[in-house]
Design a protein around this motif. Structure first.
Motif, mmCIF file in Angstrom:
data_model
loop_
_atom_site.group_PDB
_atom_site.id
_atom_site.type_symbol
_atom_site.label_atom_id
_atom_site.label_comp_id
_atom_site.label_asym_id
_atom_site.label_seq_id
_atom_site.Cartn_x
_atom_site.Cartn_y
_atom_site.Cartn_z
ATOM 1 N N TYR A 26 -5.771 -1.221 -8.147
ATOM 2 C CA TYR A 26 -6.967 -0.608 -8.753
ATOM 3 C C TYR A 26 -7.301 0.708 -8.042
ATOM 4 O O TYR A 26 -7.525 1.737 -8.686
ATOM 5 N N LYS A 27 -7.291 0.685 -6.724
ATOM 6 C CA LYS A 27 -7.593 1.906 -5.965
ATOM 7 C C LYS A 27 -6.494 2.941 -6.148
ATOM 8 O O LYS A 27 -6.764 4.144 -6.250
ATOM 9 N N TRP A 61 -13.932 -1.414 -13.305
ATOM 10 C CA TRP A 61 -13.324 -2.751 -13.311
ATOM 11 C C TRP A 61 -13.145 -3.299 -14.732
ATOM 12 O O TRP A 61 -12.173 -4.004 -15.014
ATOM 13 N N ARG A 64 0.842 -1.209 0.000
ATOM 14 C CA ARG A 64 0.000 0.000 0.000
ATOM 15 C C ARG A 64 0.872 1.253 0.000
ATOM 16 O O ARG A 64 0.608 2.210 -0.737
ATOM 17 N N ILE A 101 -4.148 -6.783 -6.574
ATOM 18 C CA ILE A 101 -4.963 -6.259 -7.674
ATOM 19 C C ILE A 101 -5.900 -5.164 -7.170
ATOM 20 O O ILE A 101 -6.042 -4.096 -7.778
ATOM 21 N N ASN A 102 -6.548 -5.419 -6.021
ATOM 22 C CA ASN A 102 -7.485 -4.440 -5.464
ATOM 23 C C ASN A 102 -6.776 -3.147 -5.045
ATOM 24 O O ASN A 102 -7.277 -2.041 -5.283
ATOM 25 N N HIS A 117 -4.636 -11.427 -5.173
ATOM 26 C CA HIS A 117 -5.980 -10.830 -5.248
ATOM 27 C C HIS A 117 -5.997 -9.464 -4.556
ATOM 28 O O HIS A 117 -6.548 -8.489 -5.091
ATOM 29 N N HIS A 118 -5.396 -9.376 -3.375
ATOM 30 C CA HIS A 118 -5.365 -8.102 -2.653
ATOM 31 C C HIS A 118 -4.494 -7.078 -3.376
ATOM 32 O O HIS A 118 -4.805 -5.875 -3.377
#
Length: 420
Positions: free
Chosen positions: A385-386, A399, A335, A381-382, A378-379
Motif C-alpha cells: 500500500y505504501k 484504503w 521492502r 499488504i501494508n 498483513h505486513h
C-alpha cells in the motif's frame, strides 16, 4: 548415461570399500550432452560473459572442444567470478560463479560422485541431495522431538564452512572411494581456481570451495560425511548412555539427546572434533538447551523456531513457527523489492508478487504456522500500500481504493502446504 551411473551406484552399494578407477573415462561428449539437461539456463554468467543460452546455440561444438581439452590434458579452469548477496545485519554472503563450460564439466563430475556417495551418505544428511530436502529434515526432527524421549538439544553452526574446507583433507577423503588420479586432479584444479573479486583483484584460495559452484554441494556433503556424520554415528552414539539423534542440512545441524550428560559431553567435544578437520563452530549459533515438554527454551533450524506450547486439548505439544530472524529478513527483503518493482505495470507487478508469495507459502506453510504467515501477509499488504502510493507525487490510493484494487488483482493468500 543413466545405465553407467546406475552400475556405479550398484557397485558402491555392494562394496563399501571399493575404490573406483577410470571414472575420468566417463567424461565423453555423450555424457556431457546428457548432463546439459541439468544446467540452469537462467543462471548468471561467469567471467567470459557467455550465458547458458548463448553456449547452447552451438552446444555440440562447445562440448566437443571442452572434451578435447580435458582428454588432451590442456584443460584449465577459468577464473570464478565473485559476487556478494546481502544478509541480515549488513553482512554479505560470497558467491562464486564459474563460466558455463566449467559448470557443465563440474556437473558431470558431480553426477559421478553422487552415484558413488549416495550409497554412503547417512540418513541424517538432508542438504543438497536428491529425494530429500529441508522439509524432510524438519519432518524428521519434529517426529523424534514429539516422542518426548529427547530432552536436550545442541544446535550448532559451522563458522564460514564453505570457505574453510581443507583441500588436502577433502582430497584424502575422496581417495577412500576414488583411485583415479586424473579425476582427482580435475577436482583439485576447481578447488584452486582463481577468484576474480569485485575489486578486480584475483585471489587464489588456500582452502574452501566457492558457494555457487556446481560441484561445491556434493564436495561439502562428502567433507561433512567424514568430519561429522560418521563420527557421530560411530563414536558419539557408541559412547552415549541414552538415545541420540543428528539432523544436518549442509553446515547447519541439530543434535538431540536423551540425557544431559551425553549432550554436555558432545557440546564440549564438538569444537575439538571440528578443529581436527580445520573447522570451527560459530559460538553465537551454537548452544545447549533443555528441551523437554515443560521447557521454555526455543531454537531455530532451517528458518523455523521450535518450541513447546499448549495444545488445543490443554497438553504440551511441539510447535513450529517462522524464525523471527528469517521473518524480519523476509520483510526487509520485501521492502527492498517493492522499491525496485512498484513502478512497473500493475498486471506485471502482481504476477511477480504472487510468484514470491507462492514460494514463501510453499516453504513456510507447515502445520501450526498459519498465524505467522497471516502476520507476514498483513505486513506485506501494508508495505505494498505504501509502495504504490509512492509511484507519483500525488497519493494514488486510500484504503478503500486499495481494497478495490485487490479485488481486481487477487493476491495468493497464506495456505498450509505441508501437514507434518
Amino acid at each position: 548415461m543413466q545405465t553407467s551411473l546406475r552400475g556405479i551406484a550398484n557397485k558402491a552399494a555392494r562394496d563399501k570399500t571399493y575404490k573406483f578407477r577410470n571414472l575420468y573415462g566417463l567424461l565423453t561428449v555423450e555424457f556431457l550432452l546428457w548432463s546439459w539437461q541439468f544446467i540452469n539456463r537462467k543462471a548468471a554468467y561467469g567471467v567470459d560473459q557467455i550465458s547458458a543460452l548463448e553456449y547452447e546455440q552451438d552446444l555440440l561444438g562447445h562440448v566437443k572442444s571442452l572434451v578435447a581439452s580435458v582428454k588432451g590434458g590442456y584443460y584449465k579452469a577459468k577464473l570464478v567470478l565473485r559476487r556478494y548477496i546481502p544478509k541480515l545485519g549488513g553482512k554479505k554472503r560470497p558467491l562464486g560463479i564459474p563460466v558455463v563450460a566449467d559448470k557443465l564439466l563440474q556437473l558431470a563430475v558431480a553426477k559421478i560422485l553422487e552415484a558413488i556417495y549416495e550409497q554412503d551418505f547417512l540418513p541424517c544428511s538432508f542438504g543438497y541431495r536428491p529425494g530429500t530436502g529441508a522439509h524432510k529434515a524438519i519432518k524428521g526432527l519434529s517426529a523424534i522431538l514429539r516422542t518426548g524421549r529427547y530432552r536436550y538439544v545442541v544446535e550448532a553452526d559451522i563458522k564460514g564452512f564453505f570457505g574453510n574446507i581443507d583441500h588436502t583433507r577433502l582430497l584424502n577423503m575422496l581417495m577412500q572411494r576414488i583411485d583415479d588420479k586424473p579425476l582427482l586432479k580435475l577436482i583439485r584444479r576447481w578447488l584452486q581456481a582463481g577468484i576474480l573479486d569485485i575489486d578486480g583483484q584475483v585471489r587464489h584460495p588456500a582452502s574452501g570451495t566457492p558457494q555457487g559452484g556446481v560441484i561445491s554441494p556434493i564436495l561439502a556433503n562428502i567433507y561433512l560425511h567424514y568430519a561429522l556424520d560418521k563420527w557421530f554415528e560411530e563414536t558419539v552414539r557408541a559412547h552415549s548412555k541414552g538415545a541420540v539423534y543428528l539432523c544436518r542440512y549442509a553446515d547447519d545441524f541439530v543434535c538431540a539427546f536423551e540425557f544431559e550428560s551425553d549432550a554436555q559431553r558432545f557440546y564440549e567435544v564438538l569444537p575439538k572434533r571440528l578443529g581436527k578437520m580445520g573447522l570451527e563452530v560459530a559460538p553465537e549459533k551454537t548452544n545447549i538447551l533443555a528441551f523437554d515438554k515443560n521447557a521454555k527454551q526455543r531454537f531455530d533450524f532451517l528458518g523455523f523456531e521450535f518450541y513447546w506450547g499448549k495444545g488445543r486439548r490443554g497438553g504440551r505439544v511441539l510447535k513450529r513457527r517462522t524464525s523471527r530472524v528469517k521473518y524480519r529478513a523476509a520483510l526487509a527483503n520485501f521492502r527492498a523489492w517493492c522499491k525496485e518493482n512498484c513502478h512497473v505495470a500493475k498486471k506485471l507487478l502482481f504476477r511477480k508478487l504472487n510468484r514470491k508469495l507462492r514460494g514463501y507459502w510453499n516453504y513456510y506453510g507447515i502445520r501450526g504456522n498459519y498465524k505467522s504467515m497471516g502476520d507476514y501477509f498483513h505486513h506485506i499488504i501494508n508495505i505494498l500500500y505504501k509502495g504504490l502510493n509512492r509511484r507519483s507525487q500525488r497519493r494514488s490510493y486510500n484504503w478503500k481504493g486499495f481494497a478495490a484494487l485487490l479485488k481486481d488483482y487477487i493476491l495468493v493468500k497464506p495456505r498450509i502446504c505441508h501437514n507434518f
